[in-house]
Scaffold this motif. Structure first.
Motif, short mmCIF file in Angstrom:
data_model
loop_
_atom_site.label_atom_id
_atom_site.label_comp_id
_atom_site.label_asym_id
_atom_site.label_seq_id
_atom_site.Cartn_x
_atom_site.Cartn_y
_atom_site.Cartn_z
N THR A 153 0.83 -1.21 0.00
CA THR A 153 0.00 0.00 0.00
C THR A 153 0.87 1.26 0.00
O THR A 153 0.58 2.22 -0.71
CB THR A 153 -0.95 0.00 1.22
OG1 THR A 153 -1.79 -1.16 1.14
CG2 THR A 153 -1.82 1.23 1.25
N ASN A 154 1.94 1.25 0.78
CA ASN A 154 2.84 2.40 0.82
C ASN A 154 3.49 2.66 -0.54
O ASN A 154 3.67 3.80 -0.93
CB ASN A 154 3.91 2.22 1.90
CG ASN A 154 3.35 2.40 3.29
OD1 ASN A 154 2.36 3.10 3.50
ND2 ASN A 154 3.97 1.76 4.26
N TYR A 155 3.84 1.60 -1.26
CA TYR A 155 4.40 1.77 -2.61
C TYR A 155 3.36 2.35 -3.55
O TYR A 155 3.62 3.29 -4.29
CB TYR A 155 4.90 0.45 -3.17
CG TYR A 155 6.06 -0.18 -2.46
CD1 TYR A 155 7.01 0.58 -1.78
CD2 TYR A 155 6.22 -1.56 -2.45
CE1 TYR A 155 8.07 -0.01 -1.13
CE2 TYR A 155 7.28 -2.16 -1.79
CZ TYR A 155 8.20 -1.38 -1.14
OH TYR A 155 9.25 -1.97 -0.50
N GLU A 156 2.17 1.77 -3.50
CA GLU A 156 1.13 2.19 -4.42
C GLU A 156 0.68 3.63 -4.17
O GLU A 156 0.34 4.35 -5.09
CB GLU A 156 -0.07 1.23 -4.32
CG GLU A 156 -1.07 1.42 -5.42
CD GLU A 156 -2.16 0.38 -5.42
OE1 GLU A 156 -3.31 0.73 -5.08
OE2 GLU A 156 -1.87 -0.79 -5.77
N GLN A 157 0.69 4.04 -2.93
CA GLN A 157 0.28 5.40 -2.59
C GLN A 157 1.41 6.41 -2.71
O GLN A 157 1.21 7.60 -2.49
CB GLN A 157 -0.30 5.43 -1.18
CG GLN A 157 -1.62 4.69 -1.07
CD GLN A 157 -2.17 4.66 0.35
OE1 GLN A 157 -1.51 5.07 1.30
NE2 GLN A 157 -3.38 4.17 0.48
N GLY A 158 2.60 5.92 -3.05
CA GLY A 158 3.73 6.83 -3.23
C GLY A 158 4.37 7.29 -1.93
O GLY A 158 5.16 8.23 -1.93
N LYS A 159 4.03 6.63 -0.83
CA LYS A 159 4.62 7.01 0.45
C LYS A 159 6.08 6.56 0.57
O LYS A 159 6.85 7.14 1.31
CB LYS A 159 3.81 6.43 1.60
CG LYS A 159 2.42 7.04 1.72
CD LYS A 159 1.64 6.44 2.85
CE LYS A 159 0.24 7.07 2.94
NZ LYS A 159 -0.57 6.43 3.99
N HIS A 160 6.41 5.48 -0.14
CA HIS A 160 7.78 4.96 -0.18
C HIS A 160 8.15 4.71 -1.63
O HIS A 160 7.31 4.32 -2.44
CB HIS A 160 7.92 3.66 0.61
CG HIS A 160 7.66 3.81 2.07
ND1 HIS A 160 8.48 4.51 2.92
CD2 HIS A 160 6.63 3.35 2.84
CE1 HIS A 160 7.99 4.47 4.14
NE2 HIS A 160 6.86 3.79 4.13
N ALA A 161 9.43 4.93 -1.94
CA ALA A 161 9.92 4.64 -3.30
C ALA A 161 9.85 3.14 -3.55
O ALA A 161 10.09 2.34 -2.65
CB ALA A 161 11.35 5.14 -3.45
N VAL A 162 9.53 2.80 -4.77
CA VAL A 162 9.45 1.39 -5.16
C VAL A 162 10.88 0.88 -5.40
O VAL A 162 11.57 1.39 -6.28
CB VAL A 162 8.60 1.21 -6.43
CG1 VAL A 162 8.62 -0.22 -6.91
CG2 VAL A 162 7.17 1.68 -6.17
N PRO A 163 11.33 -0.12 -4.61
CA PRO A 163 12.67 -0.66 -4.84
C PRO A 163 12.74 -1.40 -6.18
O PRO A 163 11.75 -1.93 -6.68
CB PRO A 163 12.87 -1.65 -3.69
CG PRO A 163 11.73 -1.46 -2.75
CD PRO A 163 10.65 -0.74 -3.50
#
Length: 110
Positions: free
Chosen positions: A33-43
């Motif tokens: 969810t954090n990746y999809e919402q842009g809260k964390h960079a996608v590794p």
């Protein structure tokens, strides 16, 4: 387009919930969810896993192209490459005349 928007669209196109996809990828739902919402960079390793899962290119995941199979170089024959190179050497006026001539040829070909 942000890559997180792209991964959400891919998930929704497959009619998957975040929970279903995170389970298939073996990760915690909150992380996904954090990746999809842009809260964390996608590794990178996760982006590769997504590209493999959806059978799309990393360029598509990253939003560098709208073609799911990625950025590809067109395959041109030597004759076509010569025409392009010759065209580039023409003056602007000659390019205009060339374009008119091509249009006439296409019209008579119909």
């Amino acid at each position: 387009m942000q890559h997180y928007q792209r991964i959400r669209d891919l998930r929704e196109d497959c009619d998957l919930t975040q929970s279903e996809l995170s389970e298939k990828l073996g990760m915690h739902k909150t992380t996904y969810t954090n990746y999809e919402q842009g809260k964390h960079a996608v590794p990178l390793d996760f982006a590769v896993a997504l590209a493999d899962y959806y059978k799309v290119s990393l360029d598509y995941i990253a939003g560098r192209t709208n073609f799911k199979k990625g950025i590809s170089k067109p395959t041109l024959t030597d004759e076509e490459l010569k025409l392009i190179n010759d065209y580039r050497r023409l003056s602007e006026r000659s390019k205009g005349r060339h374009e008119q001539f091509i249009e006439q040829l296409l019209e008579t070909q119909k």
